[in-house]
Write a protein that holds these residues in place. Structure first.
Motif, mmCIF file in Angstrom:
data_model
loop_
_atom_site.group_PDB
_atom_site.id
_atom_site.type_symbol
_atom_site.label_atom_id
_atom_site.label_comp_id
_atom_site.label_asym_id
_atom_site.label_seq_id
_atom_site.Cartn_x
_atom_site.Cartn_y
_atom_site.Cartn_z
ATOM 1 N N PHE A 53 38.766 61.243 53.383
ATOM 2 C CA PHE A 53 37.635 60.486 52.853
ATOM 3 C C PHE A 53 37.865 60.128 51.383
ATOM 4 C CE2 PHE A 53 33.389 60.747 50.766
ATOM 5 C CZ PHE A 53 32.925 59.546 51.237
ATOM 6 N N GLY A 63 44.597 38.063 44.439
ATOM 7 C CA GLY A 63 43.204 37.605 44.406
ATOM 8 C C GLY A 63 42.285 38.665 43.852
ATOM 9 N N GLY A 64 42.834 39.546 42.990
ATOM 10 C CA GLY A 64 42.038 40.645 42.450
ATOM 11 C C GLY A 64 41.157 40.193 41.305
ATOM 12 N N LEU A 65 40.394 41.169 40.818
ATOM 13 C CA LEU A 65 39.399 40.893 39.792
ATOM 14 C C LEU A 65 40.052 40.505 38.469
ATOM 15 C CD1 LEU A 65 36.412 41.044 40.093
ATOM 16 C CD2 LEU A 65 36.454 43.378 39.264
ATOM 17 N N LEU A 66 41.219 41.093 38.194
ATOM 18 C CA LEU A 66 41.827 40.888 36.879
ATOM 19 C C LEU A 66 42.891 39.794 36.901
ATOM 20 C CD1 LEU A 66 42.039 44.586 35.691
ATOM 21 C CD2 LEU A 66 40.572 42.792 34.809
ATOM 22 N N VAL A 102 44.380 36.326 36.390
ATOM 23 C CA VAL A 102 43.995 35.224 35.515
ATOM 24 C C VAL A 102 44.539 33.919 36.093
ATOM 25 C CG1 VAL A 102 44.211 34.251 33.222
ATOM 26 C CG2 VAL A 102 43.929 36.703 33.499
ATOM 27 N N ASN A 103 43.660 33.012 36.331
ATOM 28 C CA ASN A 103 44.041 31.714 36.886
ATOM 29 C C ASN A 103 44.229 30.725 35.735
ATOM 30 O OD1 ASN A 103 44.250 29.318 38.185
ATOM 31 N ND2 ASN A 103 42.228 29.397 39.170
ATOM 32 N N PRO A 104 45.459 30.254 35.512
ATOM 33 C CA PRO A 104 45.691 29.362 34.362
ATOM 34 C C PRO A 104 44.859 28.082 34.434
ATOM 35 C CG PRO A 104 47.710 29.711 35.628
ATOM 36 C CD PRO A 104 46.668 30.522 36.286
ATOM 37 N N GLY A 105 44.646 27.580 35.625
ATOM 38 C CA GLY A 105 43.841 26.368 35.771
ATOM 39 C C GLY A 105 42.442 26.563 35.229
ATOM 40 N N LEU A 106 41.904 27.752 35.446
ATOM 41 C CA LEU A 106 40.552 28.037 34.984
ATOM 42 C C LEU A 106 40.512 28.103 33.457
ATOM 43 C CD1 LEU A 106 37.887 28.420 36.280
ATOM 44 C CD2 LEU A 106 38.271 30.865 36.354
ATOM 45 N N ILE A 107 41.580 28.664 32.867
ATOM 46 C CA ILE A 107 41.661 28.682 31.406
ATOM 47 C C ILE A 107 41.650 27.263 30.873
ATOM 48 C CG2 ILE A 107 43.156 29.242 29.448
ATOM 49 C CD1 ILE A 107 44.074 31.692 30.933
ATOM 50 N N ALA A 126 41.512 54.510 47.617
ATOM 51 C CA ALA A 126 42.143 53.267 48.070
ATOM 52 C C ALA A 126 41.193 52.093 47.862
ATOM 53 C CB ALA A 126 42.513 53.390 49.552
ATOM 54 N N MET A 127 39.891 52.333 48.138
ATOM 55 C CA MET A 127 38.897 51.279 47.984
ATOM 56 C C MET A 127 38.810 50.832 46.529
ATOM 57 S SD MET A 127 34.893 51.599 48.950
ATOM 58 C CE MET A 127 34.185 51.940 47.374
ATOM 59 N N ALA A 185 39.957 47.166 44.795
ATOM 60 C CA ALA A 185 39.077 46.288 44.024
ATOM 61 C C ALA A 185 39.748 45.858 42.730
ATOM 62 C CB ALA A 185 37.765 47.000 43.723
ATOM 63 N N ASN A 192 40.515 57.614 51.024
ATOM 64 C CA ASN A 192 40.017 56.275 51.355
ATOM 65 C C ASN A 192 39.219 55.673 50.201
ATOM 66 O OD1 ASN A 192 41.148 56.140 53.848
ATOM 67 N ND2 ASN A 192 39.384 57.086 54.872
#
Lengths: 281, 181
Positions: B3, B19-22, B24-29, B9-10, B14, B6
């Motif tokens: 447990f 596609g994680g939270l951190l 950075v998408n250059p296009g968005l910048i 791991a959860m 995150a 797990n």
């Protein structure tokens, strides 16, 4: 029922719960950026992909919501400006906007920057209203929080960084500014070390700005999602009232956070500008 | 145990990964910077400049109005003081006039009184003199009358001086006549 079978049932339930709990994709799906606008239960609008010089500059969800914020702000503030041309006495919504504008000017810019604060007021006002509107757009149905994206907050913090350095350099001169970074009366052998430390300090400030805004705006949404998700993970209706009540509480807290974070970002930017412009204190 | 694993791991899932939270998408910048700078320029021209000038104009107007009100108040106060001084002066003058009038009236009264007294005294004196004169006159007349009466009586006595009895009767009669007179 003997103890072993009870144990088996409990561990079975736990295993099921953890298996479901691992599926955090839907929370991330809600928070992260993407090439789509979702309007459940009506459907999904897919956004076009764009590429420029090998860079992916697709119009994503967060871009759309930033633009929405821009449209709202231009419309609202344009109306306020027009109202002032007619009469110097504000009416209706103009009062609210005036309170915010005067707050940024008189409570944030004036005391933290001091002499010569007028030059920076437009930037601070824009940052404040843009962040505030983006924050609030994340709280409306079908909305997305552009400011809960690290790329957006990092960009905003970078712009803030540029404004801070430009303000300092314009006031004190290029060499004067970097000389002013060092405290007075420093032993000579400490100067190289302190210079590096202070230079790092320049970069940590906007970094903190970016992380603070991003984390605050992300955390609230994740907590709301997690609380509502309890209903589906535990698969019982009994948890629903508790979940909804807590989620509502967090939502109200989010409204507060939206205001506070916009204020904090502006306030700290203003403070750093003040420190860069008037280096003696 | 599984447990806890797990859960860990959860949490990790995150944080990172694709596609994680951190991420950075250059296009968005790119879009953020463009959007923000455009917003800054548009709002600066469209909103901040007119609004901020209007606000400072209004502040100046209020400040000036307050100053004007202050000077007007000072003027009014000064005027009131002037008025008060004028009223005080007028009061003093009026009092002076009344006082002098009173004094004059008093003097006039005293003068009149003396005059009246003198006149009265003169009248009294005249009356007294008149009385004295009348008395004198009466006395003179009385004297004359007494003399006449005495002459008369002597004449009568002389005429009827025959007997003693008759004489006495005559005298008594005469005395009676006198007392009756």
């Amino acid at each position: 029922m003997d103890i072993d079978s009870t144990k088996a049932v409990v561990s079975d339930t736990l295993a099921q719960v953890t298996e479901k709990a691992q599926d955090t994709g839907w929370i991330m799906h809600h928070i992260l950026d993407g090439n789509y606008l979702e309007f459940p239960p009506f459907g999904v609008v897919h956004l076009p992909e764009l590429h420029l010089l090998g860079m992916d500059i697709s119009i994503t969800r967060h871009v759309i919501f930033m633009w929405l914020a821009v449209i709202i702000l231009v419309f609202l503030l344009g109306r306020v400006a027009k109202a002032y041309k007619k009469s110097l006495v504000p009416k209706g919504i103009n009062n609210l906007m005036e309170v915010l504008i005067l707050f940024v000017r008189d409570e944030i810019a004036r005391p933290t920057i001091g002499h010569g604060f007028e030059k920076f007021v437009p930037y601070l006002l824009t940052a404040f209203f843009f962040i505030l509107t983006c924050n609030f757009l994340g709280l409306v149905p079908y909305g997305a929080t552009a400011t809960s994206n690290i790329a957006v907050t990092a960009s905003l913090a970078t712009i803030s960084f540029i404004v801070i350095q430009a303000g300092g350099i314009m006031k004190n001169g290029f060499f004067g500014y970097f000389k002013g970074l060092l405290p007075h009366g420093l032993p000579t052998w400490l100067i190289p070390i302190m210079f590096v430390v202070e230079l790092l300090g320049l970069f940590t400030k906007p970094f903190a700005l970016a992380i603070r805004l991003f984390a605050n705006l992300t955390a609230g949404h994740i907590v709301i999602m997690a609380l509502l998700g309890l209903i589906f993970i535990l698969q019982t209706y009994f948890v629903a009232p508790v979940s909804v009540a807590f989620a509502l509480f967090i939502y109200l807290l989010e409204i507060l956070v939206a205001l506070i974070q916009a204020y904090i970002f502006t306030m700290l930017s203003s403070l750093f500008i003040g420190m860069a412009v008037h280096q003696d204190h | 145990m599984s447990f806890i694993n797990n859960l860990a791991a959860m949490v990790l899932a995150a944080g990172g990964g694709n596609g994680g939270l951190l991420d950075v998408n250059p296009g968005l910048i790119f879009w953020t910077v463009i959007t923000f700078i455009l917003l800054l320029l548009i709002l600066k021209k469209l909103a901040w400049k007119p609004i901020l000038t209007s606000l400072s104009e209004r502040e100046q107007f209020i400040e000036e109005s307050l100053k004007k009100a202050e000077t007007a108040k000072a003027d009014a106060e000064k005027m009131m003081q002037d008025n008060k001084a004028a009223i005080d002066a007028a009061d003093d003058k009026a009092r002076e006039i009344i006082d002098s009038a009173k004094k004059e009236a008093e003097a006039l009264r005293v003068k009149n009184e003396e005059k009246v007294k003198l006149e009265t005294q003169a009248m009294i004196d005249a009356a007294k003199a008149e009385i004295e004169r009348k008395n004198q006159e009466a006395f003179v007349k009385l004297k004359e009358q007494v003399a006449e009466i005495a002459v008369d009586a002597a004449e009568k006595i002389v005429r009827s001086s025959l007997d003693k009895g008759k004489q006495i009767e005559l005298v008594n009669q005469y005395i009676d006549d006198l007392s009756k007179n």
